[in-house]
Design an enzyme around this catalytic site. Structure first.
Site, PDB file in Angstrom:
ATOM      1  CB  VAL A   1      -0.981   0.011   1.207  1.00 57.16           C
ATOM      2  CG1 VAL A   1      -0.247   0.014   2.531  1.00 57.16           C
ATOM      3  CG2 VAL A   1      -1.913   1.205   1.155  1.00 57.16           C
TER       4      VAL A   1
ATOM      5  CB  ILE B   1      -4.006   0.984   8.607  1.00 59.98           C
ATOM      6  CG1 ILE B   1      -3.882   0.336   7.219  1.00 59.98           C
ATOM      7  CG2 ILE B   1      -3.356   0.083   9.658  1.00 59.98           C
ATOM      8  CD1 ILE B   1      -2.456   0.168   6.710  1.00 59.98           C
TER       9      ILE B   1
ATOM     10  CG  ASP C   1       5.996  -4.698  10.676  1.00 68.54           C
ATOM     11  OD1 ASP C   1       6.587  -5.775  10.873  1.00 68.54           O
ATOM     12  OD2 ASP C   1       5.356  -4.449   9.636  1.00 68.54           O
TER      13      ASP C   1
ATOM     14  CG  HIS D   1       8.306  -3.908   6.240  1.00 69.25           C
ATOM     15  ND1 HIS D   1       8.865  -2.781   5.693  1.00 69.25           N
ATOM     16  CD2 HIS D   1       6.979  -3.807   5.974  1.00 69.25           C
ATOM     17  CE1 HIS D   1       7.939  -2.037   5.122  1.00 69.25           C
ATOM     18  NE2 HIS D   1       6.765  -2.646   5.285  1.00 69.25           N
TER      19      HIS D   1
ATOM     20  N   GLY E   1       3.960  -6.633   8.592  1.00 67.69           N
ATOM     21  CA  GLY E   1       2.617  -6.185   8.981  1.00 67.69           C
ATOM     22  C   GLY E   1       1.478  -6.856   8.229  1.00 67.69           C
ATOM     23  CB  SER E   2       0.393  -6.904   4.811  1.00 67.23           C
ATOM     24  OG  SER E   2       1.582  -7.045   4.044  1.00 67.23           O
TER      25      SER E   2
HETATM   26  O1  LIG Z   1       4.708  -1.909   4.082  1.00 67.00           O
HETATM   27  C1  LIG Z   1       3.984  -2.534   3.424  1.00 67.00           C
HETATM   28  C2  LIG Z   1       3.064  -1.945   2.508  1.00 67.00           C
HETATM   29  O2  LIG Z   1       3.197  -0.757   2.215  1.00 67.00           O
HETATM   30  O3  LIG Z   1       2.195  -2.661   2.026  1.00 67.00           O
END
Ligand SMILES: O=CC(=O)O
Length: 392
Positions: free
Chosen positions: A124, A213, A328, A353, A355-356
């Site tokens: 994203v 988010i 993260d 990193h 998160g998703s």
């Molecule tokens: O950091 C992860 C993203 O931007 O999806």
């Protein structure tokens, strides 16, 4: 043998797998080509457009590799794509699939040449893409918002709990074989409670970056009895009084309040950094900011590493200006070794990193990334295009 990922995907209902984009495997819907502008674009396209893929899209890869009307040039090694490889292979490409580790700048666009029509990022965030250059060359940018919102919000709450309750420290303790000799005492490994208690009946969640988010994080925090929400609005944005009143009512909060940076620092019991990154937010969390925070407060960064000055945060943890941090993302990533000052801070939990990184979410992100690049090179409308005009 099928991989666990394929097993999961096989069990996902088709409608969910396709999200709301209406694509069938290997099939770009004809509706994509129905607008006249798309047809004009496609007329100038090379017969078999080339797509360079810097990240293996896993189960979504066949969406690209099974087609005969495009050439796919994938980076196949299990490490970040070499810049030199990318610069060499992107020559003549119509599309490129990247992630946040791949800089999309003037050098890359020049190396690609005039055929480049679309950059599709499996993220994203778009800090790694120079949007001014995209605009200059009329290159579309595809990205993957929305579908990762819940996964990232889940991980933000996980980091908040890990940081407040010393999960990193206590897990390391067990891994280091220290439990057998542990003299349990009532206050060992204690940290501030995320949920409200009769002794501390108010809690303020602060947000630097108050988009999708952040709202999903707030929804989750309501279950912990959070009472107040403060956030910094985008510079120049109108006050969202109605939206804030709705959030307050929906989550049974005492107040949802737009504030300036200083108030955000002073009022937050737990601060979520969810800003998108880029020059305008670089090191907004710095020594001045951190010195104003409460000694019991916790900082969580799920946005971009560049928003937080790592040296200042390490100092804040060392000097106990704040209680703990859950990260993260880190400014220096991926060059974050065991010697990094933040990794060395006992009350700092650092994740790489992720998160998703939920199987279902990443599968949807990979599919959308493939669909975006495909639509871009074939002259269609991207299922999820970044409207970057207001951002440049
Ligand atoms: O950091 C992860 C993203 O931007 O999806």
């Amino acid at each position: 043998m099928a991989s666990p990922l394929c097993h999961f995907l096989g069990r996902m209902p088709c409608a969910h797998r396709r999200a709301s984009y209406g694509f069938r495997r290997n099939c770009v819907p004809t509706a994509l080509f129905s607008n006249p502008l798309s047809r004009i674009h496609s007329m100038s396209f090379p017969a078999r457009p080339k797509i360079v893929v810097c990240k293996d899209l896993g189960p979504a890869m066949p969406l690209l590799t099974d087609r005969e009307d495009i050439d796919v040039v994938p980076w196949t090694e299990d490490r970040p794509c070499d810049r030199a490889w990318l610069l060499e292979n992107i020559a003549g490409a119509a599309g490129v699939v990247v992630c946040f580790q791949d800089m999309v700048d003037r050098e890359l666009v020049n190396a690609a040449g005039p055929n480049l029509r679309v950059v599709s990022t499996i993220s994203v965030g778009h800090e790694h893409i120079d949007l001014r250059i995209m605009g200059e060359h009329k290159i579309q940018v595809g990205y993957t918002p929305d579908i990762l919102t819940d996964a990232v919000a889940d991980s933000a709450v996980m980091l908040a709990l890990m940081a407040t309750r010393a999960a990193g420290q206590s897990y390391s303790f067990v891994k280091n074989n220290e439990w057998p000799a542990f003299n349990w005492t009532p206050f060992a490994f204690c940290g501030p409670q995320l949920s409200t208690t009769p002794f501390s009946p108010t809690r303020t969640a602060g947000f630097l970056g108050f988009g999708r988010i952040a709202h999903a994080v707030l929804t989750r925090l309501a279950a912990f009895g959070i009472t107040h929400c403060v956030y910094t609005p985008r510079p120049g944005a109108a006050h969202q009084t109605t939206r804030d009143a709705q959030l307050k009512a929906k989550h049974n909060l005492a107040a949802v309040t737009p504030v300036d940076l200083g108030t955000l620092a002073r009022d937050s019991d737990i601060l979520f950094v969810l800003a998108p990154g880029g020059p305008s937010t670089r090191h907004l969390i710095n020594e001045v900011f951190l010195r104003q925070m409460k000694p019991t407060s916790v900082l969580v960064n799920n946005g971009r590493g560049s928003v937080v000055d790592s040296a200042a945060l390490a100092l804040a943890l060392k000097n106990k200006w704040i209680w703990a941090a859950g990260l993260d993302v880190v400014d220096e990533e991926p060059q974050v070794t065991a010697e990094h000052p933040l990794v060395r801070e006992p009350r700092c939990v650092v994740l790489p990193h992720i998160g998703s990184a939920a199987i279902e979410t990443r599968a949807e992100m990979a599919t959308l990334t493939a669909q975006n690049v495909l639509a871009g090179v074939l002259g269609g409308q991207l299922p999820m295009a970044l409207d970057y005009a207001p951002l440049v």
